[in-house]
Design a protein around this motif. Structure first.
Motif, short mmCIF file in Angstrom:
data_model
loop_
_atom_site.label_atom_id
_atom_site.label_comp_id
_atom_site.label_asym_id
_atom_site.label_seq_id
_atom_site.Cartn_x
_atom_site.Cartn_y
_atom_site.Cartn_z
N ASP A 223 -3.94 2.19 6.78
CA ASP A 223 -4.81 2.26 5.94
C ASP A 223 -6.00 2.08 6.89
N HIS B 293 -7.44 -1.29 -4.53
CA HIS B 293 -8.36 -2.03 -2.96
C HIS B 293 -9.94 0.23 -2.99
N HIS B 294 -9.76 0.61 -3.82
CA HIS B 294 -10.66 1.54 -3.91
C HIS B 294 -11.84 1.55 -4.35
N CYS C 66 -4.20 -1.95 0.32
CA CYS C 66 -3.82 -2.74 -0.82
C CYS C 66 -2.60 -3.63 -0.37
N ASP D 32 0.09 3.54 2.88
CA ASP D 32 -0.10 1.99 2.48
C ASP D 32 0.36 2.49 0.82
N ASP E 181 -2.18 1.02 -4.48
CA ASP E 181 -3.26 1.47 -4.14
C ASP E 181 -4.16 2.82 -4.54
#
Ligand code: 5GP
Ligand code: MN
Length: 316
Positions: free
Chosen positions: A157, A107-108, A127, A27, A82
């Motif tokens: 991912d 996207h965490h 991401c 990713d 990411d």
């Protein structure tokens, strides 16, 4: 953060640099190359920096244009992709901090919002899916090469479209990209299935060592620097080990510890209910609910004991 503001910032910038997290996965790399290609197409002067590039992803288009370090002292815009935590950004020259404007796309759940502009969607499964959505919003043409990089991020991912975070949009993107002639089966094979002999031997050793704890609800294994030297493997060759324990019947949390210069790196996965990101946050790490990591600056025995004690608190 609105996408229009991000668009304006990108349009104004001439020199742009892209970074991602250390020990980059599909990713991280797919998102980086895709963004690089789109910005190049817009006529920008772009550098993408990945100091240690894993051989698994050499098949991606333009992988040979990735730099080990930035070519300029200062950029108008620096983009982190990411990456949840500024400490994990693989930027040995601290160029991100020195740049005029800092953008953070991620996207965490544990993202620290360290950019001047932050575009973080914790429910996106990759991401690369966020970037795809952004490009669609900007009405940017997505070339076959860009689509190849983006789908590599999504495929890796989501563990090959298997994880909870997968949405109908994920399949819509895959369908659209297949229509563009992207070879998803090849990408799947190259990035998830094929492993080197060294990787295989590393998995074999780690698998032989798996211990099942707490009535089989915790799986634990480890690898020391000495093992890695003997097996001739580097950190990126250890990807996939923690998932072996996770996939065993009855296991809720799988823990894999491997030695680094800073002690032991913990890689955690869960199946149904344990939030491993919260556990890793206790050790200054983070990640996602079902996949997270942290650094444990202790001996192997102590690292094992500390992490297992915390995991046990959450096991039902
Ligand atoms: P892995 O176990 O594959 O290294 O990482 C799993 C997930 O947790 C990835 O999304 C990764 O970015 C995140 N992660 C791994 N280690 C750390 C860490 O030390 N700090 C933070 N914030 N996230 C981490
Ligand atoms: Mn990711």
């Amino acid at each position: 953060m609105t996408l229009d503001t991000i668009k304006e910032v990108i349009e104004r910038a001439k020199n742009i640099v892209i970074f991602t997290h250390e020990n980059p996965d599909g990713d991280a790399i797919g998102s980086t190359i895709a963004t690089y290609l789109v910005l190049k197409e817009m006529g920008k002067n772009v550098d993408m920096v990945i100091p240690v590039f894993p051989s698994t992803f050499k098949f991606l288009p333009h992988a040979d244009e990735v730099l080990e370090k930035p070519s300029l002292e200062k950029y108008d815009l620096a983009i982190a992709l990411d990456c949840a935590d500024i400490k994990r950004l693989d930027d040995p020259t601290e160029t991100y901090l020195k740049s005029e404007t800092r953008l953070n796309i991620d996207h965490h759940t544990s993202n620290g919002m360290f950019g001047d502009l932050n575009f973080v969607n914790p429910v996106a499964p990759a991401c690369a899916q966020i970037i795809t959505t952004m490009l669609e919003y900007f009405k940017t043409d997505i070339s076959q090469e860009v689509a190849t990089c983006l789908i590599t991020g999504i495929v890796t991912d989501t563990g090959g479209f298997r994880y909870e975070g997968v949405t109908s949009e994920t399949f819509e993107i895959a369908s659209e990209f297949l229509g563009k002639g992207v070879k998803i089966s090849k990408i799947y094979k190259e990035s998830l299935n094929n492993i080197s002999k060294e990787k295989f031997e590393a998995r074999k050793l780690a698998m032989n060592r798996i211990e099942f704890i707490a009535n089989g609800k915790i799986a634990y294994t480890y690898m020391t620097k000495e093992d890695m030297k003997k097996l001739n493997v580097i950190q990126s060759d250890l990807d996939g080990i923690v998932e072996i324990g996770r996939d065993v019947e009855g296991v809720e949390v799988s823990i894999f510890l491997y030695e680094t210069d800073k002690g032991y790196k913990g890689s955690l996965r869960s199946n149904d209910y344990v939030n491993v990101s919260d556990i890793c946050l206790l050790f200054n790490g983070g990640g996602h609910i079902r996949a997270a990591g942290c650094t444990l600056p202790y001996s192997l025995e102590e690292a094992k004991e500390r992490v297992i004690t915390q995991v046990k608190r959450f096991i039902k």
